[in-house]
Design an enzyme around this catalytic site. Structure first.
Site, short mmCIF file in Angstrom:
data_model
loop_
_atom_site.label_atom_id
_atom_site.label_comp_id
_atom_site.label_asym_id
_atom_site.label_seq_id
_atom_site.Cartn_x
_atom_site.Cartn_y
_atom_site.Cartn_z
N GLU A 143 -11.00 23.62 -15.28
CA GLU A 143 -10.27 24.25 -16.49
C GLU A 143 -8.61 24.44 -16.42
OE1 GLU A 143 -12.40 27.72 -17.98
OE2 GLU A 143 -14.26 26.63 -17.84
N LYS A 153 3.13 11.22 -11.44
CA LYS A 153 2.34 10.48 -12.16
C LYS A 153 2.95 9.14 -12.32
CE LYS A 153 -0.96 13.58 -14.82
NZ LYS A 153 -1.19 14.16 -15.93
N LYS A 209 7.25 22.76 -14.33
CA LYS A 209 6.19 21.96 -14.11
C LYS A 209 5.86 21.81 -12.37
CE LYS A 209 5.06 17.00 -14.35
NZ LYS A 209 5.48 15.99 -15.29
N ARG A 241 0.97 -1.10 -0.04
CA ARG A 241 0.09 0.08 0.13
C ARG A 241 0.93 1.27 0.08
NH1 ARG A 241 -3.20 -3.04 3.76
NH2 ARG A 241 -4.74 -4.26 2.67
N GLU A 294 9.15 17.91 -24.93
CA GLU A 294 8.43 18.26 -23.54
C GLU A 294 8.97 19.68 -23.11
OE1 GLU A 294 5.93 16.55 -22.65
OE2 GLU A 294 6.01 14.42 -22.68
N HIS A 346 -0.85 10.23 -27.62
CA HIS A 346 -1.01 8.91 -27.10
C HIS A 346 -1.55 8.08 -28.29
CE1 HIS A 346 -0.83 10.60 -22.49
NE2 HIS A 346 0.46 10.24 -23.08
N ARG A 349 -3.41 21.26 -14.25
CA ARG A 349 -2.28 20.48 -14.60
C ARG A 349 -2.50 19.56 -16.05
NH1 ARG A 349 0.70 15.81 -10.95
NH2 ARG A 349 2.18 14.99 -12.78
N HIS A 363 -0.61 15.85 -26.14
CA HIS A 363 -0.41 14.40 -25.71
C HIS A 363 -1.70 13.66 -26.16
CE1 HIS A 363 3.06 15.91 -23.33
NE2 HIS A 363 3.20 14.87 -22.71
N HIS A 373 8.02 8.41 -27.10
CA HIS A 373 6.77 9.28 -26.50
C HIS A 373 6.89 10.98 -27.01
CE1 HIS A 373 4.06 10.95 -23.81
NE2 HIS A 373 4.72 11.78 -23.47
N ASN A 428 -0.46 18.54 -20.96
CA ASN A 428 -0.61 17.49 -21.89
C ASN A 428 -0.79 18.06 -23.31
OD1 ASN A 428 -0.65 15.03 -20.43
ND2 ASN A 428 -2.51 15.59 -19.33
P1 NAD Z 1 12.73 5.64 -21.68
O1 NAD Z 1 12.54 5.47 -20.55
O2 NAD Z 1 12.17 4.46 -22.70
O3 NAD Z 1 14.31 6.03 -22.28
C1 NAD Z 1 14.56 6.34 -23.60
C2 NAD Z 1 15.89 5.50 -24.07
O4 NAD Z 1 17.12 5.81 -23.28
C3 NAD Z 1 15.81 4.11 -23.29
O5 NAD Z 1 16.28 3.12 -24.46
C4 NAD Z 1 16.75 3.83 -22.22
O6 NAD Z 1 17.14 2.79 -21.94
C5 NAD Z 1 17.89 4.88 -22.72
N1 NAD Z 1 18.47 5.65 -21.75
C6 NAD Z 1 17.99 6.20 -20.61
N2 NAD Z 1 19.18 6.93 -19.77
C7 NAD Z 1 20.11 6.77 -20.73
C8 NAD Z 1 21.32 7.40 -20.55
N3 NAD Z 1 21.57 8.22 -19.55
N4 NAD Z 1 22.24 6.86 -21.70
C9 NAD Z 1 22.00 5.99 -22.56
N5 NAD Z 1 20.57 5.56 -22.50
C10 NAD Z 1 19.78 5.89 -21.64
O7 NAD Z 1 11.91 6.95 -22.45
P2 NAD Z 1 11.58 8.27 -21.91
O8 NAD Z 1 11.55 9.17 -22.95
O9 NAD Z 1 13.01 8.83 -20.86
O10 NAD Z 1 10.31 8.61 -21.23
C11 NAD Z 1 9.19 8.15 -21.82
C12 NAD Z 1 8.11 7.46 -20.85
O11 NAD Z 1 7.88 8.52 -19.89
C13 NAD Z 1 6.69 7.22 -21.54
O12 NAD Z 1 6.29 6.01 -21.24
C14 NAD Z 1 5.93 8.31 -21.10
O13 NAD Z 1 4.46 8.13 -21.10
C15 NAD Z 1 6.30 8.73 -19.87
N6 NAD Z 1 6.03 9.97 -19.16
C16 NAD Z 1 5.79 10.18 -18.16
C17 NAD Z 1 5.23 11.34 -17.66
C18 NAD Z 1 4.92 11.40 -16.11
O14 NAD Z 1 4.44 12.63 -15.73
N7 NAD Z 1 5.04 10.48 -15.19
C19 NAD Z 1 5.60 12.46 -18.38
C20 NAD Z 1 6.14 12.30 -19.59
C21 NAD Z 1 6.29 11.18 -20.01
N1 GLY Z 2 3.40 14.97 -18.06
C1 GLY Z 2 1.97 15.40 -17.62
C2 GLY Z 2 1.83 15.47 -16.05
O1 GLY Z 2 2.79 15.25 -15.39
O2 GLY Z 2 0.73 15.95 -15.80
#
Ligand code: NAD
Ligand code: GLY
Length: 363
Positions: free
Chosen positions: A240, A142, A226, A120, A184, A254, A243, A250, A267, A247
């Site tokens: 309205e 998130k 952010k 939990r 982003e 998505h 946060r 997005h 992404h 997006n």
């Molecule tokens: P990712 O985590 O897949 O990383 C991108 C690539 O880079 C991967 O192949 C990873 O192994 C590699 N990598 C990571 N760090 C590295 C480094 N220092 N050197 C070499 N390679 C490295 O992708 P991302 O773009 O970081 O994240 C995308 C994800 O984040 C999506 O799933 C998206 O939905 C999510 N996201 C979440 C939020 C949130 O608020 N939680 C916001 C935006 C995006």
């Molecule tokens: N990436 C959108 C949020 O964190 O709300």
């Protein structure tokens, strides 16, 4: 090192940004975290950075276990979550265990969801290693996984205790991933920070050349934006704006990711093409001028991001977009631009206009 705060009352936490932080992270975590730490990483990041993070922790007497998952967006699903929970249980981790995410947004979202759900909820720390994770996904709490029918459909809000962004880790990041993160970064300028947008227009070459000062500034300004938005509307419940504005692009993005299969487009790439659709739609509603849309396109182009989406067909886009988490009472709320630097959530867009904007921005 720069320090910002995400102001959430007693859950307020710092974002530390700077070069070489990962080498001090062990010591910092040993002070902050529990006697047990579970690090979640992947097969690409762990060989680069796990040992540097873990050794000082172990030297400080912290018991550490790790879960190393396969790389890629397709990993953000139930099996991976089970693997994390399996390890936590096998290692007899208790409620004082701190889960540390070492990696990009995929690892951060997954590890955060595992932390939110294990017994939990256990403490959680983000050590983001991609630009996208340092400017966006590691901040704000998130967490979650994808469902075959929709991106990020299963998850929880679970704030980290600390975000530790070592800007040196970006040196090993592939160019395509750097560009994905810039999508982003550009978003913050477009939705609420026109001076930052202008700064990005002036410094895009420096960012692509990985100039350390330019990258640090972009990360800090993005995180500041952010943090402010999240502090004002943590759970994205504002009727309205709020946060949801984070997006921009997005809902379309998505749909691209789900429509063509997770991991095909990054992404950030999907967000870039989605941002063009949102900009084009904003022009159709009479808010942006054609020259504004051209300016958005030029900046995304310079960041080496796609400005056209895949040809899924407007109807398929709309079908996928109907699953968006911003849909309220069956009405799709889109994030659109009133002007450059000012976004709004908008539920009154005629479907034909959405279709036309998609068609105008697809291959
Ligand atoms: P990712 O985590 O897949 O990383 C991108 C690539 O880079 C991967 O192949 C990873 O192994 C590699 N990598 C990571 N760090 C590295 C480094 N220092 N050197 C070499 N390679 C490295 O992708 P991302 O773009 O970081 O994240 C995308 C994800 O984040 C999506 O799933 C998206 O939905 C999510 N996201 C979440 C939020 C949130 O608020 N939680 C916001 C935006 C995006
Ligand atoms: N990436 C959108 C949020 O964190 O709300």
């Amino acid at each position: 090192m720069r320090e910002l705060n995400v102001a959430l009352g007693e859950r307020t936490y710092p974002i530390l940004i700077g070069p070489g932080l990962i080498d001090d992270a062990g010591k910092m975590l040993a002070r902050l975290a529990s006697p047990r730490v579970a690090v979640v990483s992947n097969e690409v990041v762990a060989p680069l950075y796990l040992e540097r993070l873990v050794r000082p922790l172990q030297e400080a007497g912290v018991r550490v276990c790790s879960v190393i998952l396969p790389d890629g967006e397709a990993t953000k699903q139930w099996d991976s979550l089970n693997r994390i929970h399996d390890t936590l249980l096998a290692e007899r981790c208790d409620r004082t265990t701190t889960v540390v995410a070492l990696g990009g947004g995929v690892i951060g979202d997954l590890a955060g969801f595992a932390a939110a759900t294990y017994q939990r909820g256990v403490p959680f720390i983000q050590v983001p290693t991609t630009l996208l994770a340092q400017v966006d996904s590691s901040v704000g709490g998130k967490t979650g996984i994808n469902h075959p029918r929709g991106k990020n459909m299963i998850g929880a809000f679970w704030q980290p205790r600390l975000v530790l962004a070592d800007t040196d880790t970006l040196k090993t990041l592939p160019d395509r991933e750097l560009s994905a993160g810039l999508a982003e970064v550009i978003k913050y300028g477009l939705i609420r920070d026109l001076p930052f947008l202008e700064w990005l227009e002036a410094h895009m070459d420096a960012l692509l050349a990985r100039d350390a000062a330019a990258l640090s500034h972009a990360i800090e300004r993005s995180c500041a934006n952010k943090a402010e938005v999240v502090a004002g509307d943590e759970l994205e419940t504002a009727k309205e704006g709020g946060r949801a504005l984070l997006n921009l692009g997005h809902t379309f993005g998505h749909a691209i990711e789900t429509g063509i299969g997770y991991g095909e487009w990054l992404h950030g790439e999907a967000v870039a093409a989605g941002t063009m659709m949102a900009a084009e739609l904003s022009r159709r509603l009479g808010w942006l001028a054609g020259s504004d849309v051209a300016r958005v396109r030029a900046l995304l182009n310079r960041a080496q991001l796609p400005v056209r989406g895949p040809a899924l067909g407007a109807d398929r886009y709309l079908e996928l977009m109907a699953h968006d988490k911003k849909v309220l009472a069956g009405r799709l709320r889109l994030v659109l631009l009133k002007r450059l630097g000012e976004a709004v959530t908008w539920a009154d867009t005629p479907p034909d206009e959405i279709r036309a904007a998609i068609d105008a921005c697809c291959e």
